[in-house]
Design an enzyme around this catalytic site. Structure first.
Site, PDB file in Angstrom:
ATOM      1  N   HIS A   1       0.876  -1.227   0.038  1.00  0.00           N
ATOM      2  CA  HIS A   1       0.116   0.226   0.075  1.00  0.00           C
ATOM      3  C   HIS A   1       0.684   1.005   0.139  1.00  0.00           C
ATOM      4  O   HIS A   1       2.452   1.164   0.553  1.00  0.00           O
ATOM      5  CB  HIS A   1      -0.588  -0.230   1.488  1.00  0.00           C
ATOM      6  CG  HIS A   1      -2.016  -1.190   1.185  1.00  0.00           C
ATOM      7  ND1 HIS A   1      -3.022  -1.132   1.826  1.00  0.00           N
ATOM      8  CD2 HIS A   1      -2.549  -2.066   0.178  1.00  0.00           C
ATOM      9  CE1 HIS A   1      -4.122  -1.883   1.778  1.00  0.00           C
ATOM     10  NE2 HIS A   1      -3.119  -2.261   0.575  1.00  0.00           N
TER      11      HIS A   1
ATOM     12  N   GLU B   1       0.900   3.970   1.615  1.00  0.00           N
ATOM     13  CA  GLU B   1       1.162   4.503   3.341  1.00  0.00           C
ATOM     14  C   GLU B   1       2.489   3.347   3.956  1.00  0.00           C
ATOM     15  O   GLU B   1       3.532   3.883   4.089  1.00  0.00           O
ATOM     16  CB  GLU B   1       0.003   4.767   4.242  1.00  0.00           C
ATOM     17  CG  GLU B   1      -1.263   5.282   3.398  1.00  0.00           C
ATOM     18  CD  GLU B   1      -1.908   4.524   3.125  1.00  0.00           C
ATOM     19  OE1 GLU B   1      -3.070   4.592   3.782  1.00  0.00           O
ATOM     20  OE2 GLU B   1      -1.665   3.325   2.739  1.00  0.00           O
TER      21      GLU B   1
ATOM     22  N   CYS C   1      -6.106   1.400   5.504  1.00  0.00           N
ATOM     23  CA  CYS C   1      -5.869   0.558   5.822  1.00  0.00           C
ATOM     24  C   CYS C   1      -5.921  -0.584   7.263  1.00  0.00           C
ATOM     25  O   CYS C   1      -4.950   0.465   7.892  1.00  0.00           O
ATOM     26  CB  CYS C   1      -6.149  -0.658   4.673  1.00  0.00           C
ATOM     27  SG  CYS C   1      -4.518  -1.446   5.121  1.00  0.00           S
TER      28      CYS C   1
ATOM     29  N   CYS D   1      -2.167  -0.602   7.151  1.00  0.00           N
ATOM     30  CA  CYS D   1      -1.210   0.501   7.311  1.00  0.00           C
ATOM     31  C   CYS D   1      -1.090   1.098   8.826  1.00  0.00           C
ATOM     32  O   CYS D   1      -0.615   2.092   9.327  1.00  0.00           O
ATOM     33  CB  CYS D   1      -2.063   0.931   6.318  1.00  0.00           C
ATOM     34  SG  CYS D   1      -1.312   0.456   4.644  1.00  0.00           S
TER      35      CYS D   1
END
Length: 330
Positions: free
Chosen positions: A261, A263, A289, A292
């Site tokens: 992801h 992040e 999410c 993260c």
């Protein structure tokens, strides 16, 4: 900054435009669109033909069409001077752009007539009586889509009386630009960083969703990341992530996704280069999410600013708040 110019024939708009061009402003003219079309149609470029064709075009495509066509050519990272604005709807179209200011340039009719006699452009009228008659037609057309110069002049943000010498005109322009520059609106830090994040997202190769994140400390970007397969692994859009290629439900079966992801990548890149992110602000195009979120908490990030809400926003938001991390939607 975008400086629009309006004014009657011979008022000195061209001199103002030239002065601003010399100062670094990029030049556009609403009349250029008309000249191009007249050339295509093999028509003589005269002031009358320009006026008549402009009125015809406004009637066909809307009173603000010339402003809309010109506005589409302007980019947010440049200063512009836009000449030959002659209808209120053209002003309205250009006003949609940030930091647009309309400058009216005026001079006495006899002074303006003498100037056009000297320049001899586009078959300018040769008698003062003809000049006055033509000017009256241009000032207020019979149809709403016709040229409406008087109404346009009334919309000006600033005015210049140009009856004097050229250096006097230049000094007036300097003063007005300096005053208007104080009013120029810059993006807030939040919007500045989020706009950069939107550009970073374009690097994503995920076929389902493009996401990006920035880590910022002391108003400086220290790391960026976008979603995609890990370093050295086949890109998502090339088949690197089977889950993405199955086009499954968003937020489901995340444990089968091979993509990192945004992040996560921003945080990992900081670690890779040995940069501390304790107390940093994370700007992300989507709220994080759960996975993260846990990484954000453990890495010491102090604030999360996001643009769009992700499916698991409620759980992540609750966890971030419990950990004492500020979370804001922009």
């Amino acid at each position: 900054m975008i400086i629009g110019l309006t004014g009657k024939n011979g008022s000195g708009k061209g001199e103002v435009a030239k002065f601003l061009q010399d100062a670094g402003f990029s030049y556009h003219s609403l009349s250029d669109v008309l000249r191009e079309e007249l050339k295509k149609n093999k028509k003589e470029i005269t002031r009358q033909n320009l006026t008549e064709f402009a009125n015809e075009l406004r009637q066909q495509k809307g009173a603000g069409c010339l402003g809309i066509l010109t506005a589409a050519k302007l980019k947010a990272d440049k200063n512009y001077v836009v000449d030959s604005i002659r209808h209120p709807e053209e002003v309205a179209a250009l006003k949609q752009l940030s930091n647009f200011y309309l400058l009216a340039v005026d001079a006495e009719s006899q002074v303006r007539f003498e100037r056009i006699q000297l320049r001899s452009r586009e078959k300018d009228t040769v008698t003062y009586a003809a000049f006055v008659e033509q000017e009256a037609k241009e000032a207020a057309g019979k149809k709403p889509t016709d040229q409406q110069l008087n109404r346009t002049l009334e919309m000006a943000d600033a005015r210049i009386d140009n009856n004097g010498a050229l250096e006097e005109l230049h000094q007036k322009v300097r003063q007005i630009i300096q005053t208007l520059a104080m009013d120029v609106k810059r993006p807030s830090w939040d919007h500045y960083f989020m706009q950069i994040a939107c550009q970073v997202a374009l690097r994503s190769n995920c076929i389902k969703r493009k996401v990006a994140a920035l880590l910022v400390k002391d108003q400086r970007i220290i790391s960026t990341g976008y979603n995609g397969t890990p370093r050295g692994i086949k890109n998502c859009n090339e088949g690197g992530c089977p889950r993405c290629h199955k086009m499954g439900t968003s937020g489901a079966n995340l444990d089968a996704c091979l993509c990192s992801h945004a992040e996560e990548n921003a945080i990992v890149q900081s670690a890779y280069h040995g940069v501390s992110i304790k107390g940093a602000t994370l700007y992300t195009t989507f709220s994080p999410c759960l996975g993260c979120t846990k990484m954000i908490i453990n890495s010491g990030i102090g604030e999360v600013v996001y643009s769009h809400a992700y499916n698991l926003e409620e759980i992540s938001s609750k966890l971030l708040k419990e950990a004492g991390i500020i979370i804001r939607q922009l």
